[in-house]
Scaffold this motif. Structure first.
Motif, PDB file in Angstrom:
ATOM      1  N   LEU A 116       0.815  -1.209   0.000  1.00  0.00           N
ATOM      2  CA  LEU A 116       0.000   0.000   0.000  1.00  0.00           C
ATOM      3  C   LEU A 116       0.852   1.265   0.000  1.00  0.00           C
ATOM      4  CD1 LEU A 116      -2.760  -1.066   2.558  1.00  0.00           C
ATOM      5  CD2 LEU A 116      -2.845  -1.182   0.063  1.00  0.00           C
ATOM      6  N   GLY A 117       2.169   1.096  -0.068  1.00  0.00           N
ATOM      7  CA  GLY A 117       3.070   2.239  -0.072  1.00  0.00           C
ATOM      8  C   GLY A 117       3.333   2.768  -1.473  1.00  0.00           C
ATOM      9  N   SER A 118       4.418   3.485  -1.627  1.00  0.00           N
ATOM     10  CA  SER A 118       4.799   4.123  -2.881  1.00  0.00           C
ATOM     11  C   SER A 118       5.769   3.234  -3.651  1.00  0.00           C
ATOM     12  CB  SER A 118       5.439   5.485  -2.586  1.00  0.00           C
ATOM     13  OG  SER A 118       6.105   6.000  -3.715  1.00  0.00           O
ATOM     14  N   PHE A 119       5.522   3.101  -4.977  1.00  0.00           N
ATOM     15  CA  PHE A 119       6.359   2.285  -5.856  1.00  0.00           C
ATOM     16  C   PHE A 119       7.108   3.183  -6.843  1.00  0.00           C
ATOM     17  CE2 PHE A 119       3.687  -0.821  -4.104  1.00  0.00           C
ATOM     18  CZ  PHE A 119       4.040  -2.105  -4.497  1.00  0.00           C
ATOM     19  N   ALA A 120       8.333   2.788  -7.161  1.00  0.00           N
ATOM     20  CA  ALA A 120       9.059   3.339  -8.301  1.00  0.00           C
ATOM     21  C   ALA A 120       9.073   2.279  -9.385  1.00  0.00           C
ATOM     22  CB  ALA A 120      10.479   3.725  -7.906  1.00  0.00           C
ATOM     23  N   SER A 121       8.673   2.649 -10.608  1.00  0.00           N
ATOM     24  CA  SER A 121       8.530   1.643 -11.653  1.00  0.00           C
ATOM     25  C   SER A 121       8.604   2.332 -13.009  1.00  0.00           C
ATOM     26  CB  SER A 121       7.186   0.925 -11.497  1.00  0.00           C
ATOM     27  OG  SER A 121       7.023  -0.114 -12.426  1.00  0.00           O
ATOM     28  N   ARG A 122       9.252   1.692 -13.942  1.00  0.00           N
ATOM     29  CA  ARG A 122       9.320   2.211 -15.314  1.00  0.00           C
ATOM     30  C   ARG A 122       9.707   1.092 -16.277  1.00  0.00           C
ATOM     31  NH1 ARG A 122      14.193   6.241 -16.407  1.00  0.00           N
ATOM     32  NH2 ARG A 122      13.101   7.505 -14.853  1.00  0.00           N
ATOM     33  N   PHE A 123       9.520   1.400 -17.562  1.00  0.00           N
ATOM     34  CA  PHE A 123      10.000   0.513 -18.618  1.00  0.00           C
ATOM     35  C   PHE A 123      11.192   1.218 -19.270  1.00  0.00           C
ATOM     36  CE2 PHE A 123       9.525  -0.970 -23.172  1.00  0.00           C
ATOM     37  CZ  PHE A 123      10.048  -2.214 -22.944  1.00  0.00           C
ATOM     38  N   GLY A 124      12.400   0.934 -18.747  1.00  0.00           N
ATOM     39  CA  GLY A 124      12.664   0.182 -17.548  1.00  0.00           C
ATOM     40  C   GLY A 124      13.996   0.663 -17.015  1.00  0.00           C
ATOM     41  N   TYR A 170      -5.216  11.040  -8.337  1.00  0.00           N
ATOM     42  CA  TYR A 170      -6.188   9.939  -8.288  1.00  0.00           C
ATOM     43  C   TYR A 170      -5.551   8.681  -7.718  1.00  0.00           C
ATOM     44  CZ  TYR A 170      -8.215   5.715 -10.420  1.00  0.00           C
ATOM     45  OH  TYR A 170      -8.684   4.447 -10.644  1.00  0.00           O
ATOM     46  N   GLY A 171      -4.284   8.438  -8.059  1.00  0.00           N
ATOM     47  CA  GLY A 171      -3.595   7.235  -7.597  1.00  0.00           C
ATOM     48  C   GLY A 171      -3.470   7.135  -6.098  1.00  0.00           C
ATOM     49  N   ILE A 172      -3.486   8.258  -5.409  1.00  0.00           N
ATOM     50  CA  ILE A 172      -3.436   8.221  -3.945  1.00  0.00           C
ATOM     51  C   ILE A 172      -4.647   7.494  -3.390  1.00  0.00           C
ATOM     52  CG2 ILE A 172      -3.456   9.687  -1.865  1.00  0.00           C
ATOM     53  CD1 ILE A 172      -0.807   9.640  -3.435  1.00  0.00           C
ATOM     54  N   LEU A 184       0.389  12.143   2.145  1.00  0.00           N
ATOM     55  CA  LEU A 184      -0.980  11.865   2.584  1.00  0.00           C
ATOM     56  C   LEU A 184      -1.280  10.377   2.479  1.00  0.00           C
ATOM     57  CD1 LEU A 184      -3.872  12.707   3.411  1.00  0.00           C
ATOM     58  CD2 LEU A 184      -4.334  13.096   0.970  1.00  0.00           C
ATOM     59  N   ARG A 185      -0.825   9.729   1.416  1.00  0.00           N
ATOM     60  CA  ARG A 185      -1.031   8.285   1.252  1.00  0.00           C
ATOM     61  C   ARG A 185      -0.487   7.534   2.470  1.00  0.00           C
ATOM     62  NH1 ARG A 185      -3.297   4.320  -2.534  1.00  0.00           N
ATOM     63  NH2 ARG A 185      -2.133   2.428  -2.204  1.00  0.00           N
ATOM     64  N   TYR A 186       0.690   7.926   2.947  1.00  0.00           N
ATOM     65  CA  TYR A 186       1.292   7.261   4.100  1.00  0.00           C
ATOM     66  C   TYR A 186       0.592   7.662   5.393  1.00  0.00           C
ATOM     67  CZ  TYR A 186       5.030   4.993   1.548  1.00  0.00           C
ATOM     68  OH  TYR A 186       5.740   4.155   0.721  1.00  0.00           O
ATOM     69  N   ALA A 187       0.151   8.905   5.490  1.00  0.00           N
ATOM     70  CA  ALA A 187      -0.590   9.316   6.678  1.00  0.00           C
ATOM     71  C   ALA A 187      -1.906   8.559   6.800  1.00  0.00           C
ATOM     72  CB  ALA A 187      -0.857  10.825   6.637  1.00  0.00           C
ATOM     73  N   MET A 188      -2.495   8.187   5.651  1.00  0.00           N
ATOM     74  CA  MET A 188      -3.774   7.476   5.647  1.00  0.00           C
ATOM     75  C   MET A 188      -3.612   5.969   5.786  1.00  0.00           C
ATOM     76  SD  MET A 188      -6.004   9.495   2.751  1.00  0.00           S
ATOM     77  CE  MET A 188      -7.377   8.365   3.016  1.00  0.00           C
ATOM     78  N   MET A 189      -2.411   5.491   6.036  1.00  0.00           N
ATOM     79  CA  MET A 189      -2.174   4.049   6.091  1.00  0.00           C
ATOM     80  C   MET A 189      -3.106   3.331   7.075  1.00  0.00           C
ATOM     81  SD  MET A 189      -0.374   1.695   4.576  1.00  0.00           S
ATOM     82  CE  MET A 189       1.025   2.564   3.833  1.00  0.00           C
ATOM     83  N   PRO A 190      -3.403   3.857   8.271  1.00  0.00           N
ATOM     84  CA  PRO A 190      -4.349   3.135   9.150  1.00  0.00           C
ATOM     85  C   PRO A 190      -5.717   2.930   8.501  1.00  0.00           C
ATOM     86  CG  PRO A 190      -3.161   4.802  10.388  1.00  0.00           C
ATOM     87  CD  PRO A 190      -2.833   5.043   8.937  1.00  0.00           C
ATOM     88  N   TYR A 191      -6.192   3.939   7.790  1.00  0.00           N
ATOM     89  CA  TYR A 191      -7.477   3.832   7.095  1.00  0.00           C
ATOM     90  C   TYR A 191      -7.365   2.874   5.913  1.00  0.00           C
ATOM     91  CZ  TYR A 191     -11.657   5.348   4.488  1.00  0.00           C
ATOM     92  OH  TYR A 191     -12.851   5.380   3.807  1.00  0.00           O
ATOM     93  N   ASN A 192      -6.339   3.056   5.082  1.00  0.00           N
ATOM     94  CA  ASN A 192      -6.185   2.223   3.884  1.00  0.00           C
ATOM     95  C   ASN A 192      -5.949   0.762   4.240  1.00  0.00           C
ATOM     96  OD1 ASN A 192      -6.445   4.595   2.474  1.00  0.00           O
ATOM     97  ND2 ASN A 192      -4.295   4.756   1.914  1.00  0.00           N
ATOM     98  N   LEU A 231       1.305   9.628  11.530  1.00  0.00           N
ATOM     99  CA  LEU A 231       2.387  10.426  10.973  1.00  0.00           C
ATOM    100  C   LEU A 231       2.962   9.729   9.746  1.00  0.00           C
ATOM    101  CD1 LEU A 231       4.224  11.359  14.297  1.00  0.00           C
ATOM    102  CD2 LEU A 231       2.666  12.812  12.955  1.00  0.00           C
ATOM    103  N   PRO A 232       3.167  10.455   8.628  1.00  0.00           N
ATOM    104  CA  PRO A 232       3.764   9.822   7.449  1.00  0.00           C
ATOM    105  C   PRO A 232       5.216   9.458   7.694  1.00  0.00           C
ATOM    106  CG  PRO A 232       3.560  12.195   7.121  1.00  0.00           C
ATOM    107  CD  PRO A 232       2.860  11.885   8.415  1.00  0.00           C
TER     108      PRO A 232
END
Length: 820
Positions: free
Chosen positions: A260-268, A530-532, A566-574, A675-676
């Protein structure tokens, strides 16, 4: 004029003749009842065409399996294990049998044999022609009721209500898609009806689904071969229907919390140094990061010619084990791509041939064919020996430290129709098992990973599967979407459709994948915002433009850093949404029609959704949008960013700002946050922020937060988790000042759980200063000065500008807060 009329009439006659021909070709077999026997939870009916068995899979679900004489049958792929225990009764009358389970009833006419399904007195579904087959196709037809709406079919861009559509049942890549597609990477041979049933065509073969296209009042499923069975699931409400569905097809195991965290990704990423530089850039930019995903360059310097090597390219990745270890020390997990194609030019070709790992041609030799990446064979994931051979790769990579798996091209992208697969001694063609290929691959990877690491949760990302693939922990994405506004537009529809049928982690390549020669910062920001609020936060694209936010500058970077935090701060909810999904099948992204099940028009809403129960999200999907219209359900709603209140039950118009994605919180919602952190390795709930949106339209509110160690694969089974329940009750007497009783209770335990917590309770929309706040029977001090309050461990402060009351206190057991 006469000639024109005659010509038109002839065309009409030809069309009608063609339609009649279609209907005549697939005329049902008019089976006649001969006898029956109820054996445990299976009703066996003998007909003049063969046997029919109806199995009660659970209280609310029947599997219906027609077995005509001399017809090859394949195994079920949709059903999860054995049937759940239930009580059955049967009545036998002259003209019909009636099989009743607690939540569904089958009424079986004897001559001709037809079945209708009821929940209570309500007719859910009725066979029209029922089962039909000829030399080329087999399938089922059902009546559609007036005003019935149908969702399902998996990834398609057709609108939420798919009634009136006809589309292929054949998983197929759609590179660079935008706003229309009737055939994509992950089809599902199942529908959910507004009459609150799910119908599953449990057949893996190439086929078609017709939802009232040829005949407006008839639904058809048909295929060139495969299993002649379907499953009916009933439910009282949509959430109950989804829970009943996953009870039969399997529940999604909890993913590791880092998913549920943040990813780094590309091609490639083309080298070890580029990987290290990317992680360093995240750290220098202050962006959280939990995983980095390696595309195909890890095993070859070029796109073509190397697929199937499945070992590190030593020139570009000279010290991969050290790289993985170094990243892991920084809280970053490594995910690598694998594909089921073994090129004849790869290092593994001869070994794969020697170990019988590849699908066969009709002559019994490894099937070789050409596709974009080169001349290739295909791993037979249905064959146990082939799976064992393929698993050697996963074993080696796991021992090197790889934390997660990305399975690509698993439709499979190219799949010869006459390729021969081995299903436990039974031979099946590529066309017969095509739609279950990704499903069996996920099963293989999941089961092998569990055997390698029984105390860890697998992470398995794949773009293709079948009904029930969620039980193998599959995390799907929506494929190679166009890097454009039109690519962004259908993403909500795609994720909602998949989530309704079990695949609750369906997400998109954030920012778009294909094309896009000029960077559009506005589109990119809107997509990642939107991805958040989608299940997985993974920017991914061709690397002509960097997909990772850390490689962009100025406002783009600053805005997105705030959102990722914010994505990390919302981790308990997510994380609680993830828990709920594993417990009940409830998707993380939820459609608007869940709010009012009597209003079928809400089924058509495809551009806004609920993130959990508390938040309503409206993505911005076009450039330079100055305002946005949002349909609000009844009740009170609050702007997530400003706390401005809106009365629900109508459409509202909000101005837009590039910094703010339209998000609203439900009146009465209680949202746990914390806390994030820069990696979930450092995640903790020792400090909790509880955001309560007080409103007299919601006098009583309850919210549940789930918490465990984020790693234990058996935390639900072993009850190794804690449940935090928050209840709020407002004063109902209008003649008295506002008052509130807020209760916090905790049940359950797990190793390493916090013994106590510091809690900041934010009471939004509190219209007045307070006289006193009691935690238990102890009064908290009022602290007017903002700086002094921020530095305090306990106390209260009312912000008159925002009408927000903040309460700080320590919590170690069941606690009640009273606000007067």
């Amino acid at each position: 004029m006469i000639k024109i009329h005659i010509s038109t009439g002839r065309k009409m006659m030809m069309r009608l003749f063609g339609l009649s021909f279609i209907l005549l070709v697939f005329t049902a077999t008019s089976s006649e009842y001969q006898s029956h026997e109820l054996n445990g939870q299976v009703l066996h009916i003998q007909t003049d065409d063969g046997q029919l068995s109806i199995t009660a899979l659970a209280d609310d679900s029947f599997e219906v399996f027609y077995q005509p004489k001399d017809i090859k049958q394949l195994p079920s792929f949709a059903i999860d294990g054995v049937a759940k225990q239930t009580e059955l009764t049967i009545s036998d009358e002259a003209s019909r049998l009636t099989l009743s389970a607690p939540g569904i009833r089958a009424q079986i006419d004897k001559s001709p044999l037809r079945i209708r399904y009821f929940r209570g007195d309500k007719l859910l579904l009725a066979e029209h022609q029922g089962f039909y087959f000829d030399a080329n196709k087999r399938g089922f037809s059902f009546d559609l009721q007036e005003n019935e709406k149908l969702l399902g079919g998996g990834e398609r861009i057709l609108g939420m209500d798919r009634r009136g559509q006809r589309f292929p049942l054949y998983n197929k890549a759609h590179y660079g898609y935008t706003t229309e597609s009737n055939q994509m990477y992950f089809g599902l041979s199942a529908v959910m009806s507004s009459n609150k049933y799910v119908l599953i065509f449990d057949n893996s073969a190439r086929g078609e689904m017709d939802l009232g296209a040829i005949n407006s009042d008839e639904m058809r499923f048909e295929a060139i071969g495969g299993r002649t069975s379907y499953i009916v699931v009933a439910g009282k409400t949509y959430p109950e229907l989804i829970e009943n569905f996953v009870t039969v097809t399997g529940k999604q195991p909890l993913p590791p919390r880092w998913a549920l965290g943040s990813f780094a990704s590309r091609f490639g990423y083309r080298s070890e140094q580029e990987v290290r530089d990317t992680v360093k850039k995240y750290q220098e930019s202050g962006f959280p990061l939990d995983a980095l995903v390696l595309d195909l360059y890890w095993f070859g310097a070029d796109i073509k010619g190397h697929m199937g090597n499945l070992s590190w390219d030593e020139k570009t990745f000279p010290t991969p084990v050290k790289m993985i270890s170094d990243l892991r020390k920084e809280g970053v997990k490594t995910v690598v791509i694998t594909e089921p194609f073994i090129l004849s030019s790869s290092k593994n070709w001869q070994d794969a041939v020697t170990h019988n790992a590849l699908v066969k041609n009709p002559e019994g030799n490894p099937y070789q064919f050409d596709f974009y990446f080169g001349n290739t064979g295909l791993v037979d994931v249905f064959d146990n020996d082939a799976r064992d051979w393929f698993n050697q790769t996963y074993t080696t990579l796991y021992k090197q430290g790889v934390a997660g798996w990305w399975g690509d091209l698993g439709e499979p992208e190219v799949h010869p129709a006459d390729a021969l697969h081995n299903l436990n001694g039974m031979s099946a063609t590529g066309d017969e098992v095509h739609n279950a290929y990704g499903h069996k691959w996920a099963e293989q990877v999941y089961q092998h990973q569990v055997s390698l690491a029984p105390n860890a949760r697998p992470f398995i990302m794949m773009r293709s599967g079948f009904v029930g693939s969620q039980r193998y922990g599959m995390i799907p994405w929506t494929g190679d979407v166009s890097r454009s506004w039109d690519g962004l537009k259908p993403q909500v529809e795609l994720s909602l459709q998949m989530g309704l049928l079990g695949l609750g982690y369906t997400h998109s390549d954030l920012g778009g994948f294909a094309g896009g020669e000029v960077f559009d910062p506005q589109m990119y920001i809107r997509w990642l915002q939107y991805g958040i609020f989608q299940p997985v936060f993974r920017p991914h694209a061709q690397d002509n433009i960097a997909p990772e936010p850390v490689f962009h500058q100025g406002k783009t970077k600053d805005i997105l850093r705030t959102y990722v935090e914010l994505r990390y701060a919302m981790m308990p909810y997510n994380y609680s949404l993830a828990f709920e999904n594993s417990l009940t099948g409830m998707p993380l992204m939820r459609p608007m029609f869940f709010e009012n099940e009597d209003d079928v028009s809400l089924i058509d809403v495809k551009d806004q959704y609920f993130w959990g129960d508390a938040l309503l999200v409206k993505p911005i999907t076009q450039a330079n949008q100055k305002e946005v219209s949002i349909t609000l359900p009844k009740g009170a709603w609050f702007n997530f960013w400003s706390d401005e209140r809106y009365e629900g039950g109508k459409n509202i118009t909000l101005p837009t700002d590039i910094k703010l994605l339209p998000v609203l919180a439900r009146g009465g919602a209680i949202i746990p946050m914390t806390l994030p952190v820069l990696s979930t390795d450092d995640y903790s709930t020792k400090s909790l922020d509880l955001h309560y949106y007080a409103d007299k339209s919601a006098l009583h509110s309850t919210s549940v937060m789930y918490n465990d160690d984020g790693k234990n694969p058996h935390s639900i089974r072993d009850q190794a988790f804690e449940t935090l329940t928050f209840n709020a009750a407002r004063q109902e007497d209008e003649s008295k000042p506002d008052s509130l009783v807020f209760k916090l209770t905790r049940t359950g335990e797990f190793k390493g759980m916090p013994g106590s917590r510091m809690v900041s309770l934010w009471i939004h929309n509190w219209p007045q200063d307070i006289n006193q706040v009691l935690v238990g029977d102890k009064q908290l001090p009022q602290i007017k000065d903002k700086t002094a309050f921020l530095n305090a461990n306990r106390g209260t402060r009312w912000d008159s500008e925002t009408n927000t009351l903040e309460v700080k206190f320590g919590w170690s057991g069941d606690t009640s807060i009273q606000v007067f």
